[in-house]
Scaffold this motif. Structure first.
Motif, PDB file in Angstrom:
ATOM      1  N   GLU A 185       0.710  -1.256  -0.080  1.00 52.47           N
ATOM      2  CA  GLU A 185       0.052   0.005  -0.264  1.00 52.47           C
ATOM      3  C   GLU A 185       0.770   1.151   0.028  1.00 52.47           C
ATOM      4  N   ASP A 186       1.934   1.242   0.647  1.00 53.48           N
ATOM      5  CA  ASP A 186       2.607   2.493   0.727  1.00 53.48           C
ATOM      6  C   ASP A 186       3.726   2.508  -0.230  1.00 53.48           C
ATOM      7  N   GLY A 187       3.835   1.564  -1.115  1.00 52.39           N
ATOM      8  CA  GLY A 187       4.811   1.791  -2.306  1.00 52.39           C
ATOM      9  C   GLY A 187       6.134   1.798  -1.743  1.00 52.39           C
ATOM     10  N   SER A 188       6.635   1.634  -0.317  1.00 51.06           N
ATOM     11  CA  SER A 188       8.042   1.605  -0.152  1.00 51.06           C
ATOM     12  C   SER A 188       8.801   0.365  -0.445  1.00 51.06           C
ATOM     13  N   GLY A 189      10.169   0.504  -0.566  1.00 50.98           N
ATOM     14  CA  GLY A 189      11.071  -0.540  -0.735  1.00 50.98           C
ATOM     15  C   GLY A 189      11.120  -1.128  -1.961  1.00 50.98           C
ATOM     16  N   PHE A 190      10.863  -0.342  -2.960  1.00 50.05           N
ATOM     17  CA  PHE A 190      10.965  -0.731  -4.718  1.00 50.05           C
ATOM     18  C   PHE A 190      11.968   0.151  -5.096  1.00 50.05           C
ATOM     19  N   GLY A 191      12.525   1.201  -4.406  1.00 50.50           N
ATOM     20  CA  GLY A 191      13.490   2.290  -5.105  1.00 50.50           C
ATOM     21  C   GLY A 191      14.629   1.677  -5.780  1.00 50.50           C
ATOM     22  N   HIS A 192      15.061   0.511  -5.597  1.00 52.54           N
ATOM     23  CA  HIS A 192      16.211  -0.334  -6.299  1.00 52.54           C
ATOM     24  C   HIS A 192      15.805  -0.833  -7.503  1.00 52.54           C
ATOM     25  N   ARG A 244      14.964  -0.967 -11.198  1.00 57.70           N
ATOM     26  CA  ARG A 244      15.064   0.129 -12.338  1.00 57.70           C
ATOM     27  C   ARG A 244      14.308  -0.497 -13.472  1.00 57.70           C
ATOM     28  N   LEU A 245      13.794  -1.314 -13.473  1.00 53.57           N
ATOM     29  CA  LEU A 245      12.701  -1.762 -14.567  1.00 53.57           C
ATOM     30  C   LEU A 245      11.876  -2.917 -14.288  1.00 53.57           C
ATOM     31  N   ALA A 246      10.764  -2.838 -14.564  1.00 48.41           N
ATOM     32  CA  ALA A 246       9.794  -3.906 -14.450  1.00 48.41           C
ATOM     33  C   ALA A 246       9.133  -4.382 -16.031  1.00 48.41           C
ATOM     34  N   VAL A 247       9.153  -5.421 -16.103  1.00 48.37           N
ATOM     35  CA  VAL A 247       8.892  -5.978 -17.661  1.00 48.37           C
ATOM     36  C   VAL A 247       7.635  -6.812 -17.475  1.00 48.37           C
ATOM     37  N   GLY A 259       4.751  -9.059 -19.924  1.00 45.73           N
ATOM     38  CA  GLY A 259       4.521  -9.564 -21.079  1.00 45.73           C
ATOM     39  C   GLY A 259       3.445 -10.510 -20.842  1.00 45.73           C
ATOM     40  N   GLY A 260       3.135 -11.465 -21.909  1.00 46.95           N
ATOM     41  CA  GLY A 260       2.176 -12.612 -21.806  1.00 46.95           C
ATOM     42  C   GLY A 260       0.681 -12.130 -22.332  1.00 46.95           C
ATOM     43  N   ALA A 261       0.421 -10.906 -22.010  1.00 44.29           N
ATOM     44  CA  ALA A 261      -0.890 -10.418 -22.428  1.00 44.29           C
ATOM     45  C   ALA A 261      -0.651  -8.895 -22.565  1.00 44.29           C
ATOM     46  N   PRO A 262      -1.582  -8.155 -23.335  1.00 40.34           N
ATOM     47  CA  PRO A 262      -1.806  -6.938 -23.132  1.00 40.34           C
ATOM     48  C   PRO A 262      -1.730  -6.227 -21.903  1.00 40.34           C
ATOM     49  N   LEU A 263      -1.099  -5.236 -21.510  1.00 38.59           N
ATOM     50  CA  LEU A 263      -0.993  -4.622 -20.236  1.00 38.59           C
ATOM     51  C   LEU A 263      -1.846  -3.310 -20.412  1.00 38.59           C
ATOM     52  N   PRO A 264      -3.021  -3.392 -19.605  1.00 39.52           N
ATOM     53  CA  PRO A 264      -3.790  -2.405 -19.548  1.00 39.52           C
ATOM     54  C   PRO A 264      -3.194  -0.929 -19.018  1.00 39.52           C
ATOM     55  N   ALA A 265      -3.465   0.069 -19.762  1.00 41.82           N
ATOM     56  CA  ALA A 265      -2.852   1.335 -19.220  1.00 41.82           C
ATOM     57  C   ALA A 265      -3.103   1.727 -17.973  1.00 41.82           C
ATOM     58  N   PRO A 266      -4.412   1.748 -17.428  1.00 37.54           N
ATOM     59  CA  PRO A 266      -4.785   2.043 -15.954  1.00 37.54           C
ATOM     60  C   PRO A 266      -3.927   1.209 -15.112  1.00 37.54           C
ATOM     61  N   VAL A 267      -3.652  -0.104 -15.296  1.00 34.61           N
ATOM     62  CA  VAL A 267      -2.817  -1.042 -14.508  1.00 34.61           C
ATOM     63  C   VAL A 267      -1.327  -0.393 -14.414  1.00 34.61           C
ATOM     64  N   ALA A 268      -0.837  -0.053 -15.620  1.00 35.82           N
ATOM     65  CA  ALA A 268       0.705   0.365 -15.919  1.00 35.82           C
ATOM     66  C   ALA A 268       0.884   1.749 -15.058  1.00 35.82           C
ATOM     67  N   GLN A 269      -0.369   2.557 -15.396  1.00 35.31           N
ATOM     68  CA  GLN A 269      -0.007   3.953 -14.514  1.00 35.31           C
ATOM     69  C   GLN A 269      -0.107   3.706 -13.082  1.00 35.31           C
ATOM     70  N   ALA A 270      -0.990   2.959 -12.501  1.00 38.88           N
ATOM     71  CA  ALA A 270      -1.120   2.764 -11.247  1.00 38.88           C
ATOM     72  C   ALA A 270       0.202   2.036 -10.591  1.00 38.88           C
ATOM     73  N   GLY A 278       7.057   3.595  -8.117  1.00 43.38           N
ATOM     74  CA  GLY A 278       8.001   4.462  -8.602  1.00 43.38           C
ATOM     75  C   GLY A 278       8.906   3.827  -9.666  1.00 43.38           C
ATOM     76  N   CYS A 279       8.677   2.689 -10.433  1.00 39.20           N
ATOM     77  CA  CYS A 279       9.356   2.249 -11.572  1.00 39.20           C
ATOM     78  C   CYS A 279       8.697   2.104 -12.625  1.00 39.20           C
TER      79      CYS A 279
END
Length: 503
Positions: free
Chosen positions: A256-263, A265-268, A270-281, A287-288
Motif C-alpha cells: 500500500e505505501d509503495g516503499s522498498g521498491f527504489g532499487h 530500475r525496470l519491471a517487464v 508480457g504474456g498479455a496486453p498490459l492495460p494502461a490503467p494498471v501500468a499507470q497505477a 515509482g519504477c
C-alpha cells in the motif's frame, strides 16, 4: 558448435561464487550450477537417453528446474517442458506426440506423469533438489546451432496442442536480445513469479539472466505478498511478470505505501496486453518503469519491446527488438500502411524452426521466413506496434469489427473493476453481441446496466458491452494470463445473478 550451457560456463569461470539461482530455501552459484547440470546429464546417460531424444520436464519454478533443464541440454537432448498442473491425459498426449524417451517430474507433481507413463510409456525419474550425485560429464555435448533444443506445446485453442521447435540458436539469440533490451549487467538481481515452463519465464527471464551473469530469484508459487517481500528483501533491480501479477500487487495491502521498491530500475510485462490503467497505477505506486513487451512461443518470446527512457505510448507494445522485423499485413499478405489493422508478421533469429511433426501447420505459419502470429495489430507512423487482439477473438457485431482488447482497456478505467474479459456471444440479429465478464473490487459495487451506461459515454455504440456478468475470479493459465476461451458464453443467455467463480 554450441550449447545452451555456454553462458553458464563463461560465468562459472569469471565469477564462480556469484549466485546464479536463488529459491525460497536454497541458492546455487554459477560454479555449482555448471557442475550440477553436468552431473544431471550423467543421470540421463545412465537412463540410456541419447542426444537428440526428447525428455519431458514437469516441475515448478525452483532451482532444481534450472539444473534439470540445463542438464538435459548438457546431455544433448531436447527438453519438453510441461505445466505442473497437467492431467495424466495431457501428459499422455505430449508423451506420444513428442515421442519422449524419459520423463523428469518434480516429486510433488509426479502422479499424473506416472499414470500416463504406466501404459507402455517412458520411464519416470522423480526430481528432488540435490539428487545430482553422479559423476559429471567432462563437458556438455556439442550441438549444431540449428539442432532442436526445446519443444514447447502451444495452448491448443484451435485444436490439439502443437509443439513449437526452438533451436539452440533460437534460444541463445532470444536470451541475448532480452539482455540488450533490459541493458542487463552481472550486478542485476532479477526476480519473477513466472512459471519457467512458460516461454516468457524460461527464455526472457531465466536464460536471459544466465546470459547476463546476474542472479535470478524465483518466487514459487507466486503470491503478491511473496513477490513484494522478495523485492524488498533481495533489493531486486529487475522484475518480470504478467498484467494479472501487477494488478494483484497493486491490490495487496503489503504494498500500500509503495516503499522498498527504489532499487528497481525496470519491471517487464508480457504474456498479455498490459492495460494502461494498471501500468499507470503501478508506476505511480512503486515509482519504477513498467515496460511492455510482445512475443510468442513461436518467436522464442521475442517481438517488440518498449525502450527505456524514450517516449512511451499508452497501449503500445513498442518497436521491434534487435535483429527482428515486424510487419502488419492484409488478408492477402500485403504490407499495410501505418494505422491500418491487420495480422502481425515477425521475422528474425528467434523465429522457430517449425511445428514438431506438423509440416502442414508449419507451412501455414511460416511464410518466406516470416511467422504469421494470428494477432491483429497496427503500426503507427513512428514504427510502434499496437496489438489490437487475437485474430480468433475478433467480434463482428452487425458488420462492425469490435476488438475485445480495446473495450477491456476502457473497462479497466472504471473505479470498481479489478479484471475484465470481453467476448463475443452469438446473437440472432447482430451475429454476435459484445459481452463482458467482470471482477469487482467488492460485491455489488455496481450493476450490469450501470456498466453499460458508463461504457456508452466512452465508446461507440457498437462496442458497448450490453451483456455483463460478474464473477469472483476470471480463469487464468499457468502464467497468469486470462483464458477467454474457457469462459462459457452460454451463461449469458440467463440473467446474471450472484457473483460466481468462472470455470
Amino acid at each position: 558448435m554450441v550449447s545452451l550451457l555456454d553462458p553458464v560456463r563463461l560465468h562459472a569461470d569469471a565469477a564462480p561464487r556469484s549466485v546464479a539461482i536463488r529459491g525460497a530455501r536454497e541458492h546455487i552459484s554459477y560454479e555449482g550450477l555448471l557442475e550440477s547440470s553436468l552431473r544431471f546429464a550423467s543421470i540421463l546417460n545412465a537412463q540410456g537417453v541419447a542426444p537428440g531424444e526428447r525428455v519431458v520436464l514437469i516441475a515448478p519454478s525452483v532451482p532444481a528446474y534450472v539444473v534439470a533443464y540445463l542438464g538435459i541440454q548438457a546431455a544433448g537432448c531436447v527438453v519438453v517442458p510441461m505445466n505442473t498442473m497437467s492431467t495424466s491425459e495431457e501428459v499422455s498426449y505430449v508423451l506420444r506426440d513428442a515421442q519422449a524417451s524419459l520423463v523428469i517430474a518434480w516429486h510433488e507433481a509426479s502422479a499424473p506423469a506416472r499414470k500416463a507413463a504406466a501404459a507402455d510409456g517412458p520411464p519416470v525419474v522423480t526430481l528432488v533438489h540435490g539428487m545430482w550425485e553422479a559423476l559429471p560429464l567432462a563437458a556438455p555435448v556439442d550441438r549444431d546451432p540449428d539442432d532442436t533444443a526445446a519443444i514447447l506445446y502451444t495452448s491448443g485453442t484451435t485444436g490439439r496442442p502443437k509443439g513449437a521447435e526452438l533451436t539452440v540458436a533460437n534460444i541463445l539469440s532470444a536470451a541475448q536480445i532480452s539482455v540488450e533490451c533490459s541493458n542487463g549487467t552481472p550486478d542485476d538481481r532479477i526476480g519473477t513469479g513466472l512459471p519457467l515452463f512458460h516461454i516468457f519465464g524460461q527464455i526472457s527471464v531465466m536464460m536471459a539472466s544466465l546470459t547476463t551473469g546476474s542472479s535470478l530469484h524465483l518466487v514459487a508459487p507466486f503470491t503478491p505478498e511473496a513477490m513484494i517481500d522478495a523485492i524488498r528483501t533481495h533489493r531486486l533491480t529487475i522484475v518480470a511478470g504478467v498484467p494479472t501479477m501487477w494488478n494483484a500487487m497493486l491490490r495487496s495491502s503489503k504494498g500500500e505505501d509503495g516503499s522498498g521498491f527504489g532499487h528497481i530500475r525496470l519491471a517487464v510485462s508480457g504474456g498479455a496486453p498490459l492495460p494502461a490503467p494498471v501500468a499507470q497505477a503501478f508506476e505511480s505506486r512503486f515509482g519504477c518503469e513498467l515496460l511492455e513487451g510482445y512475443g510468442l512461443t513461436e518467436t522464442t518470446s521475442q517481438g517488440t519491446f518498449n525502450g527505456q527512457g524514450g517516449i512511451r505510448k499508452t497501449g503500445s507494445a513498442g518497436r521491434p527488438v534487435p535483429r527482428t522485423a515486424v510487419e502488419v499485413r492484409s488478408e492477402t499478405g500485403s504490407p499495410l500502411d501505418p494505422g491500418e489493422v491487420g495480422e502481425v508478421y515477425i521475422s528474425g533469429p528467434s523465429v522457430m524452426k517449425g511445428y514438431w511433426r506438423r509440416p502442414e501447420a508449419t507451412a501455414q505459419a511460416l511464410v518466406d521466413g516470416w511467422l504469421r502470429t494470428g494477432d491483429l495489430g497496427m503500426v503507427d507512423q513512428d514504427g510502434d506496434l499496437f496489438i489490437v487482439d487475437r485474430l480468433k477473438d475478433l467480434i463482428i457485431r452487425g458488420g462492425y469489427n469490435v476488438y475485445p482488447g480495446e473495450v477491456e482497456e476502457i473497462l479497466y478505467e472504471h473505479p470498481h473493476i479489478v479484471e475484465a474479459a470481453v467476448v463475443g456471444v452469438p446473437d440472432e440479429h447482430y451475429g454476435q453481441e459484445v459481452a463482458a465478464v467482470i471482477v469487482l473490487d467488492r460485491p455489488a459495487a455496481v450493476t450490469g446496466p450501470e456498466i453499460t451506461a458508463w461504457a456508452r459515454e466512452r465508446m461507440s455504440a457498437y462496442k458497448i458491452p450490453r451483456l455483463v456478468r460478474f464473477v469472483e475470479a476470471l480463469p487464468k493459465g499457468p502464467s497468469g494470463k486470462i483464458l477467454k476461451r474457457t469462459i462459457d458464453t452460454n451463461r449469458f443467455r440467463q440473467p446474471a445473478s450472484q457473483p460466481e467463480q468462472a470455470e
